[in-house]
Design a protein around this motif. Structure first.
Motif, PDB file in Angstrom:
ATOM      1  N   VAL A  63     -15.281  -2.516  51.505  1.00  0.00           N
ATOM      2  CA  VAL A  63     -14.495  -1.171  51.589  1.00  0.00           C
ATOM      3  C   VAL A  63     -15.197  -0.345  52.554  1.00  0.00           C
ATOM      4  N   ALA A  64     -14.650  -0.110  53.626  1.00  0.00           N
ATOM      5  CA  ALA A  64     -15.318   0.826  54.517  1.00  0.00           C
ATOM      6  C   ALA A  64     -15.228   2.346  54.347  1.00  0.00           C
ATOM      7  N   ILE A  65     -15.803   3.319  54.257  1.00  0.00           N
ATOM      8  CA  ILE A  65     -15.712   4.667  54.098  1.00  0.00           C
ATOM      9  C   ILE A  65     -16.578   5.449  55.102  1.00  0.00           C
ATOM     10  N   GLY A  66     -15.986   6.487  55.464  1.00  0.00           N
ATOM     11  CA  GLY A  66     -16.460   7.714  56.343  1.00  0.00           C
ATOM     12  C   GLY A  66     -15.563   8.784  56.672  1.00  0.00           C
ATOM     13  N   MET A  67     -16.401   9.835  57.306  1.00  0.00           N
ATOM     14  CA  MET A  67     -15.598  11.086  57.497  1.00  0.00           C
ATOM     15  C   MET A  67     -15.728  11.258  58.795  1.00  0.00           C
ATOM     16  N   GLY A  68     -14.421  11.913  59.459  1.00  0.00           N
ATOM     17  CA  GLY A  68     -14.477  12.335  60.725  1.00  0.00           C
ATOM     18  C   GLY A  68     -14.736  11.165  61.632  1.00  0.00           C
ATOM     19  N   LYS A  69     -15.742  11.469  62.675  1.00  0.00           N
ATOM     20  CA  LYS A  69     -16.016  10.374  63.611  1.00  0.00           C
ATOM     21  C   LYS A  69     -16.385   8.998  63.104  1.00  0.00           C
ATOM     22  N   SER A  70     -17.267   9.317  62.117  1.00  0.00           N
ATOM     23  CA  SER A  70     -17.656   7.885  61.387  1.00  0.00           C
ATOM     24  C   SER A  70     -16.574   7.444  60.502  1.00  0.00           C
ATOM     25  N   GLY A  71     -15.590   8.124  60.306  1.00  0.00           N
ATOM     26  CA  GLY A  71     -14.546   7.552  59.440  1.00  0.00           C
ATOM     27  C   GLY A  71     -13.482   6.520  60.724  1.00  0.00           C
ATOM     28  N   HIS A  72     -13.617   7.067  61.859  1.00  0.00           N
ATOM     29  CA  HIS A  72     -12.900   6.455  62.782  1.00  0.00           C
ATOM     30  C   HIS A  72     -13.777   5.067  63.075  1.00  0.00           C
ATOM     31  N   ILE A  73     -15.060   5.214  63.111  1.00  0.00           N
ATOM     32  CA  ILE A  73     -15.663   3.807  63.305  1.00  0.00           C
ATOM     33  C   ILE A  73     -15.528   2.980  62.107  1.00  0.00           C
ATOM     34  N   ALA A  74     -15.682   3.547  60.848  1.00  0.00           N
ATOM     35  CA  ALA A  74     -15.418   2.633  59.731  1.00  0.00           C
ATOM     36  C   ALA A  74     -14.168   1.861  59.556  1.00  0.00           C
ATOM     37  N   ARG A  75     -12.956   2.600  60.014  1.00  0.00           N
ATOM     38  CA  ARG A  75     -11.865   2.004  60.163  1.00  0.00           C
ATOM     39  C   ARG A  75     -11.915   0.843  61.084  1.00  0.00           C
ATOM     40  N   LYS A  76     -12.488   0.859  62.433  1.00  0.00           N
ATOM     41  CA  LYS A  76     -12.527  -0.004  63.307  1.00  0.00           C
ATOM     42  C   LYS A  76     -13.274  -1.311  62.601  1.00  0.00           C
ATOM     43  N   VAL A  77     -14.467  -0.938  62.377  1.00  0.00           N
ATOM     44  CA  VAL A  77     -15.362  -1.965  61.740  1.00  0.00           C
ATOM     45  C   VAL A  77     -14.571  -2.869  60.505  1.00  0.00           C
ATOM     46  N   ALA A  78     -13.675  -2.150  59.644  1.00  0.00           N
ATOM     47  CA  ALA A  78     -13.084  -3.052  58.615  1.00  0.00           C
ATOM     48  C   ALA A  78     -12.006  -3.793  59.298  1.00  0.00           C
ATOM     49  N   ALA A  79     -11.462  -3.327  60.502  1.00  0.00           N
ATOM     50  CA  ALA A  79     -10.434  -4.014  61.024  1.00  0.00           C
ATOM     51  C   ALA A  79     -11.247  -5.165  61.569  1.00  0.00           C
ATOM     52  N   THR A  80     -12.180  -5.126  62.328  1.00  0.00           N
ATOM     53  CA  THR A  80     -12.814  -6.182  62.829  1.00  0.00           C
ATOM     54  C   THR A  80     -13.243  -7.225  62.019  1.00  0.00           C
ATOM     55  N   MET A  81     -13.859  -6.634  60.736  1.00  0.00           N
ATOM     56  CA  MET A  81     -14.160  -7.744  59.657  1.00  0.00           C
ATOM     57  C   MET A  81     -13.050  -8.323  59.076  1.00  0.00           C
ATOM     58  N   ALA A  82     -11.837  -7.687  59.126  1.00  0.00           N
ATOM     59  CA  ALA A  82     -10.653  -8.258  58.494  1.00  0.00           C
ATOM     60  C   ALA A  82     -10.083  -9.642  59.333  1.00  0.00           C
ATOM     61  N   SER A  83     -10.144  -9.288  60.571  1.00  0.00           N
ATOM     62  CA  SER A  83      -9.729 -10.213  61.645  1.00  0.00           C
ATOM     63  C   SER A  83     -10.465 -11.462  61.687  1.00  0.00           C
TER      64      SER A  83
END
Length: 340
Positions: A63-83
């Motif tokens: 479960v990736a979490i982060g706020m602001g710009k870190s949130g955008h990066i966390a979302r991308k990291v989670a997507a990369t891992m999931a794929s």
């Protein structure tokens, strides 16, 4: 009545900006960010391996979490891992405090991103996650921050400087976090033995998915839709069958449905040029191509495309192990399936 606010125009440069100055600015950003990544490379060691093992041993998801710009990066990291073979998703920390925390189970590993390591929305979640028993990987730019001290494993993504000349906009720091996330995803991919076929299964609508998952029997014409005539058929019979099925060819088979040859539009043109052939009375076997290229129904559709391209043909007969005709396809079938 509220007056409508007009958009604020961006500030204009006080002096004209040259193309060379713009290019130099872009090059400087790349230099600064590359230097930041080079510095971070030295820190990939035991802590990185420990974070990877936490995820490999995880019974749930990341479960990736982060706020602001870190949130955008966390979302991308989670997507990369999931794929790439590691089940993962993103949760917004602010929403987590208002109900979305229920999405996180005690079997999940939490990957928290914050450059300062002091993001209030993340720190608010820490006591609850700890009581629930979640393991925590923190990715921050400050090894002695509160978030880093809460974590089971801390990944240091600090950079010498931001690429922003004001030192305010997250630039080098977000790049470092993104690359560290990619490094984790790829290390996990390799550790799991994740293959191109596995990747295709999570991307069935993408070009790679179609190339690695789509088989001949998924797109071929079969049953009554397969154009075929017997060896005793006349050239006229073959032309009627070709016109009826609209594949630009017909298979020629024996009494046991075994392939003897193929008659195509090209064979028709060659027959018309052959003055020794009596077009009104000759049989299809006199004009057909013997030993044509064939393919099995269990082969990948992309193999059919490669076969057609290498031999400069537009259609294939699909046969079984005993050379019995089971299907047919042409280049248009591959185009519709977006294989080519």
């Amino acid at each position: 009545m509220n007056a409508q606010l007009s958009p604020v125009a961006p500030p204009k440069p006080s002096t004209p900006v040259t193309d060379e100055a713009l290019s130099r600015s872009g090059q400087r950003v790349l230099d600064v960010e590359v230097e930041g990544l080079r510095a971070m490379r030295q820190r990939i060691g035991p802590e990185f391996a420990a974070a990877s093992r936490l995820i490999l041993d995880c019974r749930g998801r990341v479960v990736a979490i982060g706020m602001g710009k870190s949130g955008h990066i966390a979302r991308k990291v989670a997507a990369t891992m999931a794929s790439t073979g590691t089940p993962a998703f993103y949760v917004h920390p602010g929403e987590a405090s208002h109900g979305d925390l229920g999405m996180i189970t005690d079997a999940d590993v939490v990957l928290a991103l914050s450059n300062s390591g002091e993001t209030e929305e993340l720190l608010t979640l820490m006591p609850t996650l700890r009581r629930q028993g979640n393991r925590l990987i923190a990715m921050t730019g400050r090894p002695y921050s509160t978030l880093a001290r809460h974590a089971d494993v801390h990944l240091d993504v600090s950079v010498p400087e931001e690429a922003c000349p004001l030192g305010l906009a997250p630039t080098s720091s977000t790049t470092a976090a993104l690359v560290m996330g990619d490094a984790l995803a790829v290390a996990l991919l390799e550790a799991r033995g994740f293959t191109a076929e596995d990747f295709a299964r999570s991307h069935p609508a993408g070009s790679l998915g179609r190339r690695l998952l789509l088989h001949i029997n998924d797109i071929m014409h079969s049953g009554d839709a397969v154009p075929k005539v017997s060896a005793e058929a006349s050239l006229s019979d073959a032309l009627v069958e070709m016109s009826r099925q609209r594949l630009g060819m017909t298979a020629v088979v024996d009494q046991d449905n075994r392939l003897l040859g193929i008659f195509t539009d090209g064979d028709l043109r060659r027959a018309l040029d052959n003055r020794q052939l009596d077009m009104r009375h000759c049989s299809v076997t006199e004009a057909m191509t013997r030993n044509p290229k064939t393919i099995g129904a269990d082969r990948l559709a992309v193999e059919a495309a490669q076969l057609m391209e290498s031999h400069q043909i537009n259609a294939l007969i699909v046969v079984d192990a005993e050379q019995r005709v089971v299907g047919a396809l042409n280049i248009h079938d591959l185009l519709r399936a977006r294989v080519v």
